[in-house]
Write a protein that holds these residues in place. Structure first.
Motif, PDB file in Angstrom:
ATOM      1  N   PHE A   1       5.653   0.961   4.334  1.00  0.00           N
ATOM      2  CA  PHE A   1       5.277   0.897   3.207  1.00  0.00           C
ATOM      3  C   PHE A   1       4.371   2.141   2.111  1.00  0.00           C
ATOM      4  CE2 PHE A   1       4.250  -3.655   3.473  1.00  0.00           C
ATOM      5  CZ  PHE A   1       4.343  -3.716   4.726  1.00  0.00           C
TER       6      PHE A   1
ATOM      7  N   GLN B   1       2.390   3.811  -1.222  1.00  0.00           N
ATOM      8  CA  GLN B   1       1.463   3.104  -1.335  1.00  0.00           C
ATOM      9  C   GLN B   1       1.312   2.271  -2.576  1.00  0.00           C
ATOM     10  OE1 GLN B   1      -0.870   4.045   0.727  1.00  0.00           O
ATOM     11  NE2 GLN B   1      -1.619   5.350   0.303  1.00  0.00           N
TER      12      GLN B   1
ATOM     13  N   GLY C   1      -2.424 -12.152  -0.267  1.00  0.00           N
ATOM     14  CA  GLY C   1      -1.470 -11.200   1.254  1.00  0.00           C
ATOM     15  C   GLY C   1      -0.176 -11.181   0.499  1.00  0.00           C
ATOM     16  N   LEU C   2       0.269 -10.453   1.352  1.00  0.00           N
ATOM     17  CA  LEU C   2       1.789 -10.071   0.604  1.00  0.00           C
ATOM     18  C   LEU C   2       2.851 -10.833   0.555  1.00  0.00           C
ATOM     19  CD1 LEU C   2       0.781  -7.235   1.423  1.00  0.00           C
ATOM     20  CD2 LEU C   2       2.621  -6.413   1.615  1.00  0.00           C
TER      21      LEU C   2
ATOM     22  N   GLN D   1       1.782  -8.226  -4.160  1.00  0.00           N
ATOM     23  CA  GLN D   1       0.432  -8.663  -3.780  1.00  0.00           C
ATOM     24  C   GLN D   1      -0.152  -8.415  -4.936  1.00  0.00           C
ATOM     25  OE1 GLN D   1      -1.483  -5.217  -1.149  1.00  0.00           O
ATOM     26  NE2 GLN D   1      -2.523  -7.157  -0.012  1.00  0.00           N
TER      27      GLN D   1
ATOM     28  N   PHE E   1       7.674  -6.571  -1.703  1.00  0.00           N
ATOM     29  CA  PHE E   1       7.260  -7.631  -1.480  1.00  0.00           C
ATOM     30  C   PHE E   1       5.658  -6.712  -3.106  1.00  0.00           C
ATOM     31  CE2 PHE E   1       7.111  -8.034   2.944  1.00  0.00           C
ATOM     32  CZ  PHE E   1       7.401  -7.416   3.379  1.00  0.00           C
TER      33      PHE E   1
ATOM     34  N   GLY F   1      -6.446  -9.881  -4.058  1.00  0.00           N
ATOM     35  CA  GLY F   1      -7.076 -10.821  -3.057  1.00  0.00           C
ATOM     36  C   GLY F   1      -6.292 -11.433  -2.100  1.00  0.00           C
TER      37      GLY F   1
END
Lengths: 115, 119
Positions: free
Chosen positions: A105, A107, A43-44, A38, A36, A41
């Motif tokens: 997930f 980090q 979403g993914l 990001q 993903f 601020g």
């Protein structure tokens, strides 16, 4: 318990460089692995999904590989651009037991591509 | 809709008040997740709904947190007596979950999140 680790934690590169983000996981019993992106601020956004039976997936300048036996995945970004600056997260989708279906997930790797 | 929709996008509340966060998953997606992301932290699993099965609540941090999913679609995450440490971005994700079918290509679609600030 599945643990996902991403290296490096942060990466700063000049525009145009090819780069590799690393992800390792402790439990090979995963269905799929998903990368993903990001933005601050936000979403993914899903980038690539690699099924457990596959070894790699490609989308444009992105290529992700998966080696279940060694518990590793890499995301390769070719010809990086400033617009690639974001946090990149990998996540394993657990295949069994009490954690079935859960996303675990890492980090994340904070990528900065400067002009 | 085409994506996962979360509302409100931002919520500021006073300490001690209750809040409700809403998630509209992609139509037809049977799996729904709630995650929390605190400032500078990774994603923390909260709760998982899959079809008509009992939800996996193992990630809820305290009994002040609860979630429902009505009719297998919309989900509401409720936080009672909010505390400042509840301030975070709450993310919802849905998936077309096909258990035991490794040949099906499925992944997770995330909403844009609700940014909760407890003052």
């Amino acid at each position: 318990k599945q643990e996902v680790t991403q290296i490096p934690a942060a990466l700063s590169v000049p525009e145009g460089e090819n780069l590799v983000l690393n992800c390792s996981f402790t439990d090979s019993a995963i269905y799929n692995l998903q990368w993903f992106r990001q933005d601050p601020g936000k979403g993914l956004t899903s980038l690539l999904l690699i099924q457990s039976s596959q070894r790699e997936q490609t989308s444009g300048r992105l290529n992700a590989s998966l080696d279940k036996s060694s518990g590793r995945s890499t995301l390769y970004i070719a010809a990086s651009q400033p617009g690639d600056s974001a946090t990149y997260l990998c996540a394993g989708i657990n295949a069994g037991g009490t954690s079935y279906g859960k996303l675990t997930f890492g980090q994340g790797t904070i990528l900065t591509v400067h002009p | 809709g085409a994506g996962v929709s979360q509302s409100p996008s931002n919520k500021v509340t006073e300490k001690g008040k209750d809040v409700e966060l809403r998630c509209d998953p992609i139509s037809g997606h049977t799996a729904l997740y709630w995650y929390r992301q605190s400032l500078g932290q990774g994603l923390e699993f909260l709760i998982y709904f899959q079809g008509n099965s009992a939800p996996d609540k193992s990630g809820l941090p305290s009994d002040r947190f609860s979630a429902e999913r009505t009719g297998g679609s919309v989900s509401t995450l409720t936080i009672q007596r909010t505390q400042q440490e509840d301030s975070a971005v709450y993310l919802c994700a849905s998936s077309l979950d096909v258990p035991h079918s490794r040949l099906r290509n499925y992944g997770y679609t995330f909403g844009s999140g609700t940014r909760l600030t407890v003052v």
